[in-house]
Design a protein around this motif. Structure first.
Motif, PDB file in Angstrom:
ATOM      1  N   PHE A   1       0.844  -1.193   0.000  1.00 45.91           N
ATOM      2  CA  PHE A   1       0.000   0.000   0.000  1.00 45.91           C
ATOM      3  C   PHE A   1       0.879   1.243   0.000  1.00 45.91           C
ATOM      4  CE2 PHE A   1      -2.305   3.390   2.303  1.00 45.91           C
ATOM      5  CZ  PHE A   1      -3.314   3.593   1.368  1.00 45.91           C
TER       6      PHE A   1
ATOM      7  N   ARG B   1       0.754   4.980   0.795  1.00 43.12           N
ATOM      8  CA  ARG B   1      -0.095   5.956   1.488  1.00 43.12           C
ATOM      9  C   ARG B   1      -0.110   7.306   0.764  1.00 43.12           C
ATOM     10  NH1 ARG B   1      -2.912   6.154   6.153  1.00 43.12           N
ATOM     11  NH2 ARG B   1      -2.337   4.000   6.629  1.00 43.12           N
TER      12      ARG B   1
ATOM     13  N   ALA C   1      -3.502   0.600  -3.405  1.00 47.21           N
ATOM     14  CA  ALA C   1      -3.236  -0.719  -2.827  1.00 47.21           C
ATOM     15  C   ALA C   1      -3.032  -1.696  -3.976  1.00 47.21           C
ATOM     16  CB  ALA C   1      -4.385  -1.171  -1.944  1.00 47.21           C
TER      17      ALA C   1
ATOM     18  N   VAL D   1      -9.821  -2.770  -1.060  1.00 48.96           N
ATOM     19  CA  VAL D   1      -9.089  -1.942  -0.111  1.00 48.96           C
ATOM     20  C   VAL D   1     -10.075  -0.979   0.535  1.00 48.96           C
ATOM     21  CG1 VAL D   1      -8.432  -0.297  -1.943  1.00 48.96           C
ATOM     22  CG2 VAL D   1      -7.157  -0.341   0.212  1.00 48.96           C
TER      23      VAL D   1
ATOM     24  N   GLU E   1     -10.513   2.238   3.397  1.00 48.69           N
ATOM     25  CA  GLU E   1     -10.015   3.274   4.306  1.00 48.69           C
ATOM     26  C   GLU E   1     -11.086   3.453   5.377  1.00 48.69           C
ATOM     27  OE1 GLU E   1     -10.050   8.010   3.922  1.00 48.69           O
ATOM     28  OE2 GLU E   1      -8.720   7.051   2.464  1.00 48.69           O
TER      29      GLU E   1
ATOM     30  N   SER F   1      -4.996  -3.821  -8.500  1.00 51.60           N
ATOM     31  CA  SER F   1      -4.800  -2.543  -7.836  1.00 51.60           C
ATOM     32  C   SER F   1      -6.112  -1.786  -7.693  1.00 51.60           C
ATOM     33  CB  SER F   1      -3.792  -1.688  -8.630  1.00 51.60           C
ATOM     34  OG  SER F   1      -3.529  -0.477  -7.966  1.00 51.60           O
TER      35      SER F   1
ATOM     36  N   SER G   1      -7.809   1.872  -5.290  1.00 49.60           N
ATOM     37  CA  SER G   1      -7.350   3.058  -4.580  1.00 49.60           C
ATOM     38  C   SER G   1      -8.355   3.600  -3.575  1.00 49.60           C
ATOM     39  CB  SER G   1      -7.026   4.170  -5.592  1.00 49.60           C
ATOM     40  OG  SER G   1      -6.033   3.755  -6.503  1.00 49.60           O
TER      41      SER G   1
ATOM     42  N   ILE H   1      -5.841   1.552   6.842  1.00 48.98           N
ATOM     43  CA  ILE H   1      -6.215   0.965   5.553  1.00 48.98           C
ATOM     44  C   ILE H   1      -6.077  -0.553   5.651  1.00 48.98           C
ATOM     45  CG2 ILE H   1      -5.819   0.962   3.067  1.00 48.98           C
ATOM     46  CD1 ILE H   1      -6.425   3.758   4.101  1.00 48.98           C
TER      47      ILE H   1
ATOM     48  N   THR I   1      -6.390  -4.184   3.324  1.00 49.75           N
ATOM     49  CA  THR I   1      -6.495  -4.772   1.989  1.00 49.75           C
ATOM     50  C   THR I   1      -6.879  -6.237   2.139  1.00 49.75           C
ATOM     51  OG1 THR I   1      -4.776  -3.295   1.129  1.00 49.75           O
ATOM     52  CG2 THR I   1      -5.296  -5.244  -0.178  1.00 49.75           C
TER      53      THR I   1
ATOM     54  N   ASP J   1      -2.412  -1.356   6.970  1.00 49.77           N
ATOM     55  CA  ASP J   1      -1.494  -0.217   6.995  1.00 49.77           C
ATOM     56  C   ASP J   1      -2.071   0.823   7.950  1.00 49.77           C
ATOM     57  OD1 ASP J   1      -0.268   2.454   6.041  1.00 49.77           O
ATOM     58  OD2 ASP J   1       0.907   0.955   4.964  1.00 49.77           O
TER      59      ASP J   1
END
Length: 251
Positions: free
Chosen positions: A137, A139, A144, A172, A174, A205, A207, A216, A218, A249
């Protein structure tokens, strides 16, 4: 707690005995308990109030995670995932070394403990996908990525009987536990045949917000299908689909 037996199962209350149904069957227990007002206000129940507060915070955090991951999790979960996740989050809350007991939060806890959590205990990622992958990840960008090495499905995926196709996916999230909000992104490799052909190395991937100051997580999942007349049906109602937290993360 007693288990009901016999042909007729009871629900409700008779005298001081309450009859009810759970996932473990029909049970019975004696009525009782402490007056609610005492629990809310008596000094003798201060510890109880603190425990209840943190348990409620764990439950809210679990709901936020499940809501954020709903598009993947609704196809990969077991019947006890809510209680399992709440138990883990409560343990995380108890690692908060900043706030006093009763006021401890997930934000100040060791969220790394979420890593390797399986949402479906009947389909763990570690016993489903044996290929090599590396989650990461960034930041700064909010990206991710899960880098998956080339693999052959029949060699690297433990699929249930009847599987004709599968799909690998990642998500992913947040998570803002304090405000109960989230940002979510998702990607997948598409539906692929379950055979011995080699799937090229790929980067999945998705975001969230760039420069986020929030935790975060994943996740990676595998979903199994059976093809019938050109249509893909979730195999055995997703009973063996996997979904796992592969990276956390935290700030």
């Amino acid at each position: 707690m007693a288990k009901q037996t016999g042909i007729i199962k009871l629900k409700g209350t008779i005298d001081d005995i309450a009859f009810y149904k759970t996932t473990d069957g029909h049970l019975a227990r004696a009525k009782g308990g402490v007056d609610r007002d005492k629990i809310l206000h008596s000094a003798a129940f201060a510890r109880t109030r603190e425990n209840n507060s943190e348990f409620g915070r764990a439950g809210q955090g679990g709901k936020l995670i499940r809501t954020a991951l709903r598009s993947l999790m609704q196809k990969a979960k077991d019947r006890r995932v809510v209680s399992r996740l709440t138990t883990l989050l409560l343990a995380i809350i108890k690692t908060d070394a900043v706030n006093s007991r009763g006021n401890r939060t997930l934000s100040e806890g060791n969220l790394a403990m979420l890593e390797d959590f399986d949402f479906n205990i009947n389909g763990k990622l570690g016993t489903t996908f044996f290929g090599q992958f590396i989650p990461s990840f960034d930041r700064v960008t909010g990206d991710a990525t899960i880098a998956i090495e080339a693999f052959a499905a029949t060699e690297k995926i433990g699929a249930p009987s009847g599987t004709t196709h599968y799909k690998a996916a990642m998500g992913v999230a947040e998570l803002d536990f304090d405000n109960k909000t989230f940002v979510y992104g998702e990607a997948n490799m598409g539906v692929l045949p379950y055979d011995n052909s080699v799937v090229a190395a790929a980067n999945l991937s998705a975001s969230v917000n760039a420069n986020s100051t929030l935790p975060i997580i994943t996740v990676m999942g595998i979903e199994f299908y059976q093809e019938v007349n050109g249509e893909y049906y979730s195999l055995k109602n997703g009973a063996f689909n996997a979904l796992n937290v592969v990276n956390v993360d935290d700030v």
